[in-house]
Scaffold this motif. Structure first.
Motif, PDB file in Angstrom:
ATOM      1  N   ASP A  32      28.877 -84.911 -80.281  1.00 16.62           N
ATOM      2  CA  ASP A  32      29.037 -85.873 -79.183  1.00 16.62           C
ATOM      3  C   ASP A  32      29.976 -87.013 -79.524  1.00 16.62           C
ATOM      4  OD1 ASP A  32      27.314 -84.434 -77.497  1.00 16.62           O
ATOM      5  OD2 ASP A  32      25.574 -85.350 -78.443  1.00 16.62           O
ATOM      6  N   LYS A  89      30.118 -92.767 -74.226  1.00 13.10           N
ATOM      7  CA  LYS A  89      30.539 -91.960 -73.075  1.00 13.10           C
ATOM      8  C   LYS A  89      30.677 -92.882 -71.870  1.00 13.10           C
ATOM      9  CE  LYS A  89      30.201 -88.314 -75.542  1.00 13.10           C
ATOM     10  NZ  LYS A  89      31.206 -88.365 -76.561  1.00 13.10           N
ATOM     11  N   VAL A  90      31.778 -92.745 -71.155  1.00 14.26           N
ATOM     12  CA  VAL A  90      32.041 -93.582 -69.982  1.00 14.26           C
ATOM     13  C   VAL A  90      31.980 -92.703 -68.736  1.00 14.26           C
ATOM     14  CG1 VAL A  90      33.671 -95.133 -68.855  1.00 14.26           C
ATOM     15  CG2 VAL A  90      33.466 -95.135 -71.349  1.00 14.26           C
ATOM     16  N   TYR A  91      31.155 -93.130 -67.784  1.00 13.69           N
ATOM     17  CA  TYR A  91      31.002 -92.419 -66.518  1.00 13.69           C
ATOM     18  C   TYR A  91      31.520 -93.310 -65.394  1.00 13.69           C
ATOM     19  CZ  TYR A  91      27.878 -89.831 -69.588  1.00 13.69           C
ATOM     20  OH  TYR A  91      27.362 -89.118 -70.643  1.00 13.69           O
ATOM     21  N   GLU A  92      31.464 -92.848 -64.167  1.00 13.79           N
ATOM     22  CA  GLU A  92      31.985 -93.623 -63.042  1.00 13.79           C
ATOM     23  C   GLU A  92      31.244 -94.934 -62.838  1.00 13.79           C
ATOM     24  OE1 GLU A  92      32.816 -91.782 -59.296  1.00 13.79           O
ATOM     25  OE2 GLU A  92      33.393 -89.904 -60.265  1.00 13.79           O
ATOM     26  N   ASP A  93      29.940 -94.953 -63.111  1.00 15.40           N
ATOM     27  CA  ASP A  93      29.144 -96.133 -62.797  1.00 15.40           C
ATOM     28  C   ASP A  93      28.520 -96.823 -64.012  1.00 15.40           C
ATOM     29  OD1 ASP A  93      27.465 -94.038 -63.366  1.00 15.40           O
ATOM     30  OD2 ASP A  93      26.010 -94.505 -61.796  1.00 15.40           O
ATOM     31  N   THR A  94      28.674 -96.258 -65.201  1.00  8.42           N
ATOM     32  CA  THR A  94      28.059 -96.865 -66.385  1.00  8.42           C
ATOM     33  C   THR A  94      28.717 -96.306 -67.651  1.00  8.42           C
ATOM     34  OG1 THR A  94      25.916 -97.422 -67.379  1.00  8.42           O
ATOM     35  CG2 THR A  94      26.232 -95.129 -66.726  1.00  8.42           C
ATOM     36  N   ALA A  95      28.416 -96.942 -68.763  1.00  3.84           N
ATOM     37  CA  ALA A  95      28.793 -96.417 -70.081  1.00  3.84           C
ATOM     38  C   ALA A  95      27.507 -96.248 -70.870  1.00  3.84           C
ATOM     39  CB  ALA A  95      29.744 -97.372 -70.791  1.00  3.84           C
ATOM     40  N   GLU A  96      27.538 -95.325 -71.858  1.00  5.68           N
ATOM     41  CA  GLU A  96      26.315 -95.001 -72.574  1.00  5.68           C
ATOM     42  C   GLU A  96      26.600 -94.730 -74.048  1.00  5.68           C
ATOM     43  OE1 GLU A  96      22.821 -91.811 -71.794  1.00  5.68           O
ATOM     44  OE2 GLU A  96      24.833 -90.965 -71.981  1.00  5.68           O
ATOM     45  N   LEU A 166      22.590 -98.286 -72.069  1.00  9.97           N
ATOM     46  CA  LEU A 166      23.405 -98.178 -70.864  1.00  9.97           C
ATOM     47  C   LEU A 166      23.965 -99.558 -70.572  1.00  9.97           C
ATOM     48  CD1 LEU A 166      20.897 -96.047 -68.784  1.00  9.97           C
ATOM     49  CD2 LEU A 166      22.911 -95.221 -69.993  1.00  9.97           C
ATOM     50  N   ASP A 169      30.662-100.129 -67.610  1.00  5.19           N
ATOM     51  CA  ASP A 169      31.766 -99.368 -68.172  1.00  5.19           C
ATOM     52  C   ASP A 169      32.956-100.241 -68.578  1.00  5.19           C
ATOM     53  OD1 ASP A 169      32.558 -99.968 -65.602  1.00  5.19           O
ATOM     54  OD2 ASP A 169      33.132 -97.913 -65.081  1.00  5.19           O
TER      55      ASP A 169
END
Length: 172
Positions: A32, A89-96, A166, A169
């Protein structure tokens, strides 16, 4: 965690050697992520940080570091550091950041495990959601605006300890 989503890790471990040993083994999983870079290891004494020699091998997603430091019936402190590339990991609405610092392959019981995650400048605690997975006696503390601390007093062998954070982003 830096603004590029790289996790820079500094780990300080105290070993109690009972008998004669040639050194220690460190296993790091790079699943990952885009890999582990910049590994360094030191023996820490009251006087200095002493760089140590090591051999690195890889098998699949796991890196093994054989660190040389002859020891006999003594306690030593080692500090090692490395960078985990693109651990966030970066998503449309958050980073994790969802990272298993210790997994079921950990062969030794550990005491007093503490993981501090420091975010880039501008981070605010009210925007960070923090979860810990592992022993039920663990705790999560929020220190200053940019630091979340995960702690467990004992980590049994073959047990995992992971953190999940969480956050917005735009931090990365």
């Amino acid at each position: 965690i830096d603004a590029d989503g790289t996790m820079h890790v500094t780990e300080t471990d105290t070993y109690e050697f009972n008998g004669v040993f040639n050194g220690i083994l460190i296993g790091l999983d790079q699943s990952d992520s885009d890999g582990i870079e910049n590994f360094e290891v030191y023996e820490v004494t009251d006087e200095a940080y002493i760089p140590l020699e090591y051999e690195e091998t890889s098998e699949g997603s796991r890196n093994q570091y054989k660190i040389y430091s002859a020891s006999e019936d003594e306690t030593k402190v080692f500090e090692y550091s490395y960078s985990v590339m693109n651990a966030v990991k970066v998503y449309e609405d958050t980073a994790e950041l969802y990272w298993k610092f210790f997994n079921e392959k950990n062969q030794n019981a550990l005491g007093n495990v503490q993981i501090d995650v420091e975010f880039p400048d501008g981070a605010a605690q009210e925007e960070i959601k923090a979860f810990g997975h592992g022993p039920l006696d663990g705790s999560i503390e929020r220190l200053e605006d940019r630091i979340v601390r995960f702690r467990v007093s004992e980590l049994p062998a073959a047990k995992m300890f992971e953190v999940r954070l969480l956050f917005p982003d735009y931090y990365v």
